[in-house]
Enzyme design. Structure first.
Site, short mmCIF file in Angstrom:
data_model
loop_
_atom_site.label_atom_id
_atom_site.label_comp_id
_atom_site.label_asym_id
_atom_site.label_seq_id
_atom_site.Cartn_x
_atom_site.Cartn_y
_atom_site.Cartn_z
N GLU A 1 0.84 -1.19 0.00
CA GLU A 1 0.00 0.00 0.00
C GLU A 1 0.88 1.25 0.00
OE1 GLU A 1 -2.48 2.83 -0.16
OE2 GLU A 1 -3.32 0.80 -0.24
N ILE B 1 -23.00 1.47 1.62
CA ILE B 1 -24.17 0.62 1.45
C ILE B 1 -23.75 -0.77 0.97
CG2 ILE B 1 -26.29 0.27 0.10
CD1 ILE B 1 -26.59 3.31 0.05
N HIS C 1 -25.21 -3.32 -1.08
CA HIS C 1 -26.32 -3.38 -2.04
C HIS C 1 -26.90 -4.79 -2.11
CE1 HIS C 1 -25.72 0.69 -3.58
NE2 HIS C 1 -24.42 0.46 -3.55
N LYS D 1 -26.55 5.25 -9.55
CA LYS D 1 -27.63 4.63 -8.81
C LYS D 1 -28.53 5.68 -8.17
CE LYS D 1 -24.84 0.57 -7.57
NZ LYS D 1 -25.53 -0.42 -8.37
N ILE E 1 -12.92 -1.53 -10.33
CA ILE E 1 -13.98 -2.06 -9.46
C ILE E 1 -14.84 -0.90 -8.95
CG2 ILE E 1 -14.51 -3.57 -7.53
CD1 ILE E 1 -13.04 -4.94 -9.82
N SER F 1 -18.75 0.84 -8.23
CA SER F 1 -19.91 0.35 -7.49
C SER F 1 -20.63 -0.74 -8.29
CB SER F 1 -20.86 1.52 -7.22
OG SER F 1 -21.99 1.10 -6.50
N CYS G 1 -12.88 11.39 22.94
CA CYS G 1 -13.80 11.85 21.90
C CYS G 1 -15.21 11.85 22.48
CB CYS G 1 -13.73 10.94 20.67
SG CYS G 1 -14.93 11.34 19.39
N CYS H 1 -17.98 13.10 21.18
CA CYS H 1 -19.02 12.83 20.19
C CYS H 1 -19.28 11.34 20.01
CB CYS H 1 -18.66 13.45 18.85
SG CYS H 1 -18.33 15.22 18.88
N CYS I 1 -18.16 17.86 16.59
CA CYS I 1 -17.09 18.87 16.62
C CYS I 1 -16.06 18.67 15.53
CB CYS I 1 -16.41 18.89 17.99
SG CYS I 1 -15.22 17.56 18.26
#
Length: 499
Positions: A33, A49, A51, A254, A343, A345, A409, A411, A450
Site C-alpha cells: 500500500e 451501502i 447493495h 444509482k 472495481i 460500485s 472523543c 461525540c 465537533c
C-alpha cells in the site's frame, strides 16, 4: 517451496483478497500500500451501502451481477467476524412519478434473474409504512430487504488487521515503481522500499490500477475518476429515515441516497461527475454538486435536517473502467499477473465475493496453484469498544486500566484506553506511521459534531506519547500532512523537540 503472492492496493478489495488467501498454507502473501495505512484511498469515502444486487443486468454485466449478490450474503458473516459496525434496514428504490414505476419493474425483473431474495414492488401506502419520511406523493417503490449499511472506512483496516494476524505481510508507505517480468513470467515488484519477490502479482490499485497494469505490459484500458459529493448531518439531527432511500437509477448513477449511517447521522449523496483521467486526487466539493444533492434528496423525502445541522461535506472518488465492466483477469503473458481493476460500485458490496472468485477461478483455476486450507485459521478480529461493554465490565476495565475512564472523543464516546489499544493494534499490523486518520478509520473519532475540534489535539498527544515522536511531527495521513504548522510547542508547556 512457498508460492509468493504480492497484492498491490490495501483498499477493501485488495484487503479482502489478502484475508481469503490467509486461509491457505504454502503461501507467502504481501499486501502493498502506497499510503500510510490501509483503506486511505477509494475505500474510505463512499456511501457504505451493502447493495442487495438487483441493479446489475446479468446479460450485460454477468460477473458484477453475480458477485454483488454473493458479496451481500458474505458481509452478513464478515461484519460479525471482523466487528465492523453494520445494520440491515433494507432499501427502497422510490418511483417519484408514475412512469418511474416501469423502471422499478425492470429492476424487479433483474432481482429475480439475479436471485435476490424478497424484492417486491410496494404501493404508496406500504412505502409510507416502511418509510414514514418518504415523499408522500411518490407513486411507489421497489423494496429490497437484504440491503445494509456498514462502517465502510473501517472495512479495509479490519480486513488487513485480520489478514496480518493470519500471516500476511503488510507493506504500508510502499509505492510500486515497476513489475519485473522475465521470459513472460512475473518475478516481483519494484518499490521505493526495495524489491519484493513474487510468483503472482495481483493488481487491486483502485484509481491507479491502469498505471500498475501498464507496468506489466497490459495497457489496453484507462481508469477515470468519478466523483461523488455528500452531506453528513449531526448525529441527533432529524428527521431521519429508517430505510436506505434512493430514486430509480439513471444510466450513469444509482442516484442520490438518503440514509441514516452507522452513527445515526443522516447522510445524503452522491453526485456522479466524471473527471479527467489525471484528476485522481480531486476530492474537492463544489457548490453545484452539493446543490444538486440537496435538490434531489428533497424530492425523495418529505423532510431533511436543516442545513445548519450539517457537520461535514465531502467527496469520494470511484474508479470508472471503460464501459463500466470490471476487469478481473489472469494473463498468460505475463504469466502470474492478475488484474482486479475498475472495481466501481457495487465494489464494496462485492469485495468478499471478488476475493473468493480471484482465489478460486484465477489462482487455483487458471494459474493452477494448489491450495490447502490451514488447520487453524482465525476469522475473528480481536477488537472491542469500551462504550459497548456492560456497565460492570466497564467498571472492571477502568479498575485495571484507568485510561478507559478518560473519554477523549465526546461525540463518539471513545476513551484513551480505546485509542491506546488502536495504536498498539496498528503497530502489530505493521503500520510504520501512526496517523490521526488511521485512528479515525478504526474508531470514528473526529467525525462527530465537533469534527475533531475538541479531541484532535488530545489524540495527537496520545500518538506522540505512545510512539515517542514530538507532537508537531504527528501527521493526519502520512508524510507531508503534519498536524502542527508553525510553532505549536506552546501546547507542550515547555517541552522541546530533542532532535
Amino acid at each position: 517451496m512457498k508460492t509468493r503472492i504480492a497484492i498491490i492496493g490495501a483498499g477493501v478489495v485488495g484487503a479482502s483478497i489478502a484475508r481469503v488467501l490467509s486461509q491457505y498454507d504454502g503461501l507467502e502473501v504481501h499486501l502493498i500500500e502506497r499510503n500510510a495505512d490501509a483503506g486511505m484511498g477509494v475505500s474510505k469515502a463512499n456511501t457504505g451501502i451493502i447493495h442487495p444486487g438487483h441493479e446489475d443486468d446479468p446479460g450485460k454485466y454477468p460477473l458484477r451481477a453475480k458477485l454483488c449478490v454473493q458479496g451481500n450474503r458474505l458481509w452478513y458473516q464478515w461484519t460479525k467476524e471482523l466487528r465492523i459496525p453494520a445494520k440491515w434496514p433494507g432499501e427502497l428504490m422510490v418511483a417519484l412519478e408514475e412512469e418511474d414505476l416501469k423502471v422499478a419493474e425492470y429492476y424487479l425483473e433483474l432481482a429475480q434473474r439475479n436471485g435476490v431474495p424478497g424484492v417486491r414492488l410496494v404501493e404508496r401506502g406500504e412505502l409510507l409504512r416502511l418509510e414514514p419520511n418518504a415523499n408522500p406523493n411518490a407513486a411507489g417503490a421497489l423494496w429490497a430487504p437484504t440491503a445494509g449499511v456498514m462502517s465502510s472506512p473501517m472495512a479495509a483496516v479490519a480486513l488487513t488487521e485480520n489478514a496480518v494476524e493470519n500471516g500476511v505481510k503488510f507493506h504500508p508507505e510502499t509505492e510500486v515503481r515497476g513489475i519485473k517480468v522475465e521470459k513472460g513470467e512475473v518475478k516481483g515488484v519494484e518499490t521505493n522500499g526495495g524489491f519484493i519477490e513474487a510468483d503472482i502479482v495481483i493488481n487491486a490499485a483502485g484509481l491507479y490500477a491502469d498505471r500498475i497494469s501498464a507496468m506489466a505490459g497490459i495497457d489496453h484500458f484507462t481508469i477515470r475518476p468519478r466523483k461523488g459529493e455528500y452531506y453528513i448531518f449531526d448525529d441527533d439531527a432529524g428527521p431521519k429515515v429508517r430505510r436506505i432511500v434512493h430514486q430509480t437509477p439513471t444510466p450513469t448513477t444509482k442516484g442520490v441516497y438518503v440514509i441514516t449511517e452507522m452513527n445515526d447521522g443522516v447522510m445524503i449523496g452522491p453526485t456522479a461527475e466524471d473527471l479527467p483521467k489525471d484528476a485522481k486526487d480531486d476530492t474537492s466539493t463544489t457548490r453545484e454538486g452539493l446543490e444538486f444533492v440537496w435538490k434531489m434528496a428533497k424530492k425523495l423525502v418529505k423532510g431533511l435536517p436543516p442545513k445548519n445541522r450539517v457537520i461535514r461535506t465531502f467527496a469520494g472518488l470511484r474508479p470508472e473502467p471503460p464501459d463500466g465492466r470490471w476487469i478481473i483477469e489472469a494473463y498468460d503473458d505475463p504469466w502470474g499477473f492478475i488484474n482486479v481493476a475498475g472495481i466501481r460500485s457495487p465494489g464494496l458490496t462485492a469485495a468478499p465475493a471478488i476475493a473468493h472468485y480471484v482465489v478460486r477461478e484465477l489462482i487455483q483455476g487458471k494459474l493452477e496453484v494448489k491450495l490447502t486450507k490451514k488447520s487453524h485459521w482465525n476469522p475473528y478480529r480481536n477488537a472491542f469498544w469500551f462504550k459497548a461493554l456492560p456497565r460492570e465490565k466497564q467498571a472492571e476495565l477502568i479498575k485495571r486500566n484507568p485510561a478507559y475512564g478518560r473519554v477523549i472523543c465526546m461525540c463518539r464516546t471513545i476513551t484513551e484506553g480505546d485509542i491506546v489499544d488502536i495504536i498498539h493494534r496498528m503497530k502489530r499490523m505493521g503500520v510504520k506511521t501512526i496517523t490521526l486518520d488511521g485512528v479515525k478509520l478504526r474508531s470514528g473519532v473526529m467525525s462527530g459534531t465537533c469534527q475533531g475540534s475538541y479531541c484532535r489535539v488530545r489524540i495527537a498527544n496520545i500518538i506522540a506519547r505512545e510512539t515517542g515522536i514530538p507532537l508537531w511531527k504527528v501527521t493526519l495521513k502520512g508524510e507531508g500532512t503534519e498536524y502542527g504548522i508553525g510553532d505549536i510547542k506552546v501546547l507542550l508547556r515547555g517541552e522541546r523537540d530533542e532532535e
